[in-house]
Write a protein that holds these residues in place. Structure first.
Motif, PDB file in Angstrom:
ATOM      1  N   LYS A 234       0.452  -1.701   0.039  1.00  0.00           N
ATOM      2  CA  LYS A 234      -0.199  -0.058   0.332  1.00  0.00           C
ATOM      3  C   LYS A 234       0.558   1.153  -0.218  1.00  0.00           C
ATOM      4  O   LYS A 234       0.459   2.093  -0.101  1.00  0.00           O
ATOM      5  CB  LYS A 234      -0.863  -0.036   0.923  1.00  0.00           C
ATOM      6  CG  LYS A 234      -1.810  -0.630   0.940  1.00  0.00           C
ATOM      7  CD  LYS A 234      -3.008  -1.000   2.378  1.00  0.00           C
ATOM      8  CE  LYS A 234      -4.280  -1.693   1.839  1.00  0.00           C
ATOM      9  NZ  LYS A 234      -5.194  -0.954   3.487  1.00  0.00           N
ATOM     10  N   ASP A 272     -10.310  -1.361  -1.727  1.00  0.00           N
ATOM     11  CA  ASP A 272      -9.304  -0.392  -0.740  1.00  0.00           C
ATOM     12  C   ASP A 272      -8.280  -0.052  -1.978  1.00  0.00           C
ATOM     13  O   ASP A 272      -8.036   1.614  -1.627  1.00  0.00           O
ATOM     14  CB  ASP A 272      -8.688  -1.361   0.131  1.00  0.00           C
ATOM     15  CG  ASP A 272      -9.233  -1.633   1.255  1.00  0.00           C
ATOM     16  OD1 ASP A 272     -10.609  -1.253   0.926  1.00  0.00           O
ATOM     17  OD2 ASP A 272      -9.055  -2.653   2.415  1.00  0.00           O
ATOM     18  N   GLN A 273      -8.191  -0.596  -2.514  1.00  0.00           N
ATOM     19  CA  GLN A 273      -7.549   0.317  -3.618  1.00  0.00           C
ATOM     20  C   GLN A 273      -8.140   0.883  -4.748  1.00  0.00           C
ATOM     21  O   GLN A 273      -7.328   2.006  -4.962  1.00  0.00           O
ATOM     22  CB  GLN A 273      -6.547  -1.300  -4.800  1.00  0.00           C
ATOM     23  CG  GLN A 273      -5.524  -1.673  -3.811  1.00  0.00           C
ATOM     24  CD  GLN A 273      -4.416  -2.750  -4.710  1.00  0.00           C
ATOM     25  OE1 GLN A 273      -4.339  -3.422  -4.664  1.00  0.00           O
ATOM     26  NE2 GLN A 273      -4.107  -2.545  -6.171  1.00  0.00           N
ATOM     27  N   MET A 276      -7.797   4.280  -3.028  1.00  0.00           N
ATOM     28  CA  MET A 276      -7.205   4.943  -2.865  1.00  0.00           C
ATOM     29  C   MET A 276      -6.637   6.004  -4.797  1.00  0.00           C
ATOM     30  O   MET A 276      -6.847   6.663  -4.576  1.00  0.00           O
ATOM     31  CB  MET A 276      -5.613   3.506  -2.838  1.00  0.00           C
ATOM     32  CG  MET A 276      -5.209   3.348  -1.712  1.00  0.00           C
ATOM     33  SD  MET A 276      -4.281   2.037  -1.591  1.00  0.00           S
ATOM     34  CE  MET A 276      -2.569   2.934  -1.349  1.00  0.00           C
TER      35      MET A 276
END
Length: 515
Positions: A234, A272-273, A276
Motif C-alpha cells: 500500500k 481498498d485499492q 486509493m
C-alpha cells in the motif's frame, strides 16, 4: 407462518431473490478476470534492448558460439586491460542484442553473469557500466529462470546505485534492467521495492527528461503496479499515485497509455485499492479519455473505469458523477468489438448497482444500445449484454423493468436461450423470470410476448438441458407462468417480501407494455 415460509422459498427458487448485491459484485470481478484471459497484458512486461544491427554486428552474431569461444569471451571480460575488457563486454552485449534467438542460456552457463555484475561497480568507467547493464537487461528480458539468474548474481543493488549515475544513458539502462526484473512477477517486484527503487525512479519525472527515457520510467511504474497475488504494498501505491496523476496529463500517447494501464492494474486490486485511486483525484482526468481519438487510450481508460465500478455503489457513483455515461453511446456502437464488449461489461456493473444508478443508464438513453448489443455477432459482447439486462431486472424497480420490456428486449433476449454457454442461458432465464415476477397481473401479457417470439419453445427445450440449474429454472418458469392449471394468484409476488404490490386489475395500455 407456513404460507409465509412457502412464499419465501418460492422467491428464492423462482424469482432470483437469492442473488444479492455482493454476489453480483463477485460475479463482476470474475468477469474482470475473464476479460483479461485471452490478452492478459496490453503492455509488455519485459523488453529487450535491440538496436538496428550494422554489418559488423551481423558478422559478430554469426560467429560460431562454441564453448571455447564463450570461455575466451569471459576471460577477456575479466582482463586488467580496460580496452580488452570493454570490447569483450560489448561483444557479449551484441550477442544478447541479436534479434533472432539470443544465446542467453549459453552465456549464463559460461559464468559471465558475475563478471558483468562486477562491471557495474561504481569505480568502473561509465561506458563499461553501460555495456554491462545493457547485456544484463537483455538476459533479464528472458524467462523467469533467466531473470532470476540476474537477481541471484547480485545485480539489483548495483542497478539501484546506477540510478544515481551522472551519465544519463547509464541511468536509463539501469531503469530498463530494473523494469525487466520487476516485470517478472510479484516476488521480484517486492524484492526491488524493498531495496528502495521507488523514490529514485520517481526523481526522473521532470520536464527536461528525454521522451524515450520517460517512456521507460513510465513502463517500469506500470510493472510496479502489476500483479494482484499479492498486490503491491500500500505504501508503494501511495508513492506512485501522485506520479501517475502527473503523467496522465502528458501529451505523448505511449506515456499516456502506460499511465492508464498502471491505474487499471491498481483498480483491479479490490475495493481498498479502488478507493486509493479515487482519493488521489485522478478519476476526473480518466473519464474524458473514454472519448480519446486513439483507440488504445480508450481501451485502457475503459478498463480502468470499468474496474472502479466493480467496487461499492459509492465508488461507482464517483464515476457516474464525472458524466461517464455520456461517452457510452459511442462506445456501445464502436467499430471494435473489444470496446463494445467492455463498454457493455461496464454497464452491467452499473445495472448491478442501486436504482438511481439503473435510472442513470436509462436516462442516458443506453437501454436500446444495450439491447442492440444482444444481437451482435460477437458472442462475448452478447454475453455481457445479457448480464447487463439480467442485473437490471434484479436491481431495478417495476417501472425500470417495464421500460426495458417496452424498449424491445424480449425477442433478442430469448434468442440467446439457444446458445451453448450454460451460464449465459441461466442468466437469460433469470432475467425472464424476474420480468415475469414484476409483471404481476400482466404476467399473461408478458408470457404471450415470450411465446410469440418462440421464447416458450426455447424454454421448453431447456427442460432437457444437461445443466441442473438450467433445466430446473426452465421447468419452474413454465410451471409458474405458462401452465394453465396454476392459480392466477400465484402470478403476483408475495406481499411482505419487499416487492411491490401491483394492481391486479390493471389493463394493458395500447402504447406498449407498462406495469
Amino acid at each position: 407462518m407456513a404460507v409465509e415460509m412457502q412464499n419465501k422459498n418460492r422467491m428464492m427458487v423462482f424469482k432470483n431473490k437469492g442473488k444479492d448485491q455482493d454476489e453480483m459484485r463477485r460475479r463482476r470481478n470474475e468477469v474482470t478476470v475473464e476479460l483479461r484471459k485471452h490478452k492478459r497484458d496490453e503492455t509488455l512486461q519485459k523488453r529487450r534492448n535491440v538496436p538496428i544491427p550494422d554489418s559488423t554486428d551481423e558478422e559478430d552474431m554469426d560467429k560460431n558460439l562454441s564453448k571455447a569461444y564463450l570461455e575466451d569471451l569471459v576471460l577477456k571480460a575479466t582482463s586488467s586491460d580496460p580496452t580488452i575488457q570493454l570490447q569483450a563486454v560489448q561483444q557479449a552485449r551484441k550477442l544478447l542484442s541479436s534479434d533472432r534467438n539470443p544465446p542467453i542460456d549459453p552465456l549464463i552457463e559460461s559464468n559471465i553473469l558475475p563478471v558483468l555484475v562486477r562491471c557495474l561497480e561504481p569505480h568502473n568507467d561509465p561506458t563499461l557500466q553501460f555495456e554491462a547493464a545493457w547485456a544484463l537487461t537483455n538476459i533479464a528480458s528472458g524467462t523467469s529462470a533467466q531473470t532470476q539468474a540476474v537477481i541471484n548474481a547480485g545485480a539489483v543493488p548495483y542497478f539501484l546505485q546506477l540510478l544515481l549515475s551522472g551519465q544519463q544513458n547509464v541511468c536509463e539502462q539501469a531503469v530498463w534492467a530494473l523494469g525487466n526484473i520487476i516485470g517478472d512477477g510479484p516476488i521480484p517486484r517486492d524484492y526491488v521495492i524493498k531495496l528502495g527503487v521507488v523514490q529514485p525512479l520517481l526523481q526522473f519525472i521532470k520536464p527536461d527528461i528525454p521522451i524515450s527515457f520517460l517512456r521507460n520510467v513510465t513502463w517500469v511504474i506500470v510493472n510496479l503496479c502489476r500483479n494482484k497475488d499479492p498486490p503491491p504494498p500500500k505504501e508503494t501505491i501511495k508513492e506512485l499515485l501522485p506520479a501517475l496523476k502527473v503523467l496522465i496529463h502528458h501529451s505523448d500517447i505511449n506515456i499516456l497509455v502506460d499511465t492508464i494501464w498502471a491505474l487499471s492494474y491498481l483498480t483491479d486490486g479490490g475495493n481498498d485499492q479502488i478507493q486509493m485511486v479515487i482519493d488521489s483525484g485522478v478519476v476526473p482526468r480518466v473519464i474524458p479519455l473514454l472519448s480519446h481519438k486513439e483507440v488504445k487510450v480508450q481501451t485502457a481508460a475503459l478498463r480502468a473505469v470499468g474496474n472502479i465500478v466493480t467496487g461499492t455503489d459509492e465508488q461507482t457513483q464517483i464515476v457516474l458523477n464525472c458524466d461517464a455515461l455520456s461517452h457510452f453511446p459511442n462506445l456501445l456502437s464502436h467499430p471494435k468489438a473489444k470496446i463494445c464488449k467492455e463498454a457493455v461489461w461496464f454497464l452491467s456493473n452499473i445495472t448491478a448497482g442501486n436504482r438511481l444508478q439503473v435510472q442513470a443508464v436509462i436516462d442516458a438513453g443506453l437501454l436500446p444500445l444495450i439491447i442492440r448489443n444482444l444481437e451482435k455477432d460477437d458472442f462475448q459482447t452478447q454475453k455481457e449484454a445479457a448480464w447487463a439486462i439480467s442485473n437490471l431486472t434484479i436491481s431495478g424497480d417495476r417501472e425500470q423493468v417495464a421500460r426495458l420490456i417496452h424498449e424491445g428486449v424480449i425477442e433478442p433476449f430469448c434468442n440467446l436461450l439457444v446458445c451453448k454457454d450454460a451460464q449465459v442461458v441461466q442468466v437469460v432465464l433469470d432475467g425472464i423470470n424476474n420480468m415475469l415476477k414484476f409483471a404481476g397481473a400482466q404476467a399473461e401479457q408478458l408470457a404471450n410476448m415470450i411465446e410469440e417470439c418462440q421464447g416458450l419453445d426455447k424454454i421448453e427445450a431447456l427442460q432437457g438441458h444437461e445443466n441442473i440449474d438450467v433445466y430446473k429454472l426452465a421447468y419452474d418458469i413454465i410451471e409458474q407462468y405458462f401452465s394453465e392449471e396454476i392459480d392466477d394468484t400465484n402470478l403476483a409476488p408475495p406481499i411482505g417480501d419487499g416487492a411491490f404490490e401491483f394492481d391486479q386489475t390493471t389493463s394493458i395500455p395500447s402504447e406498449g407494455f407498462k406495469f
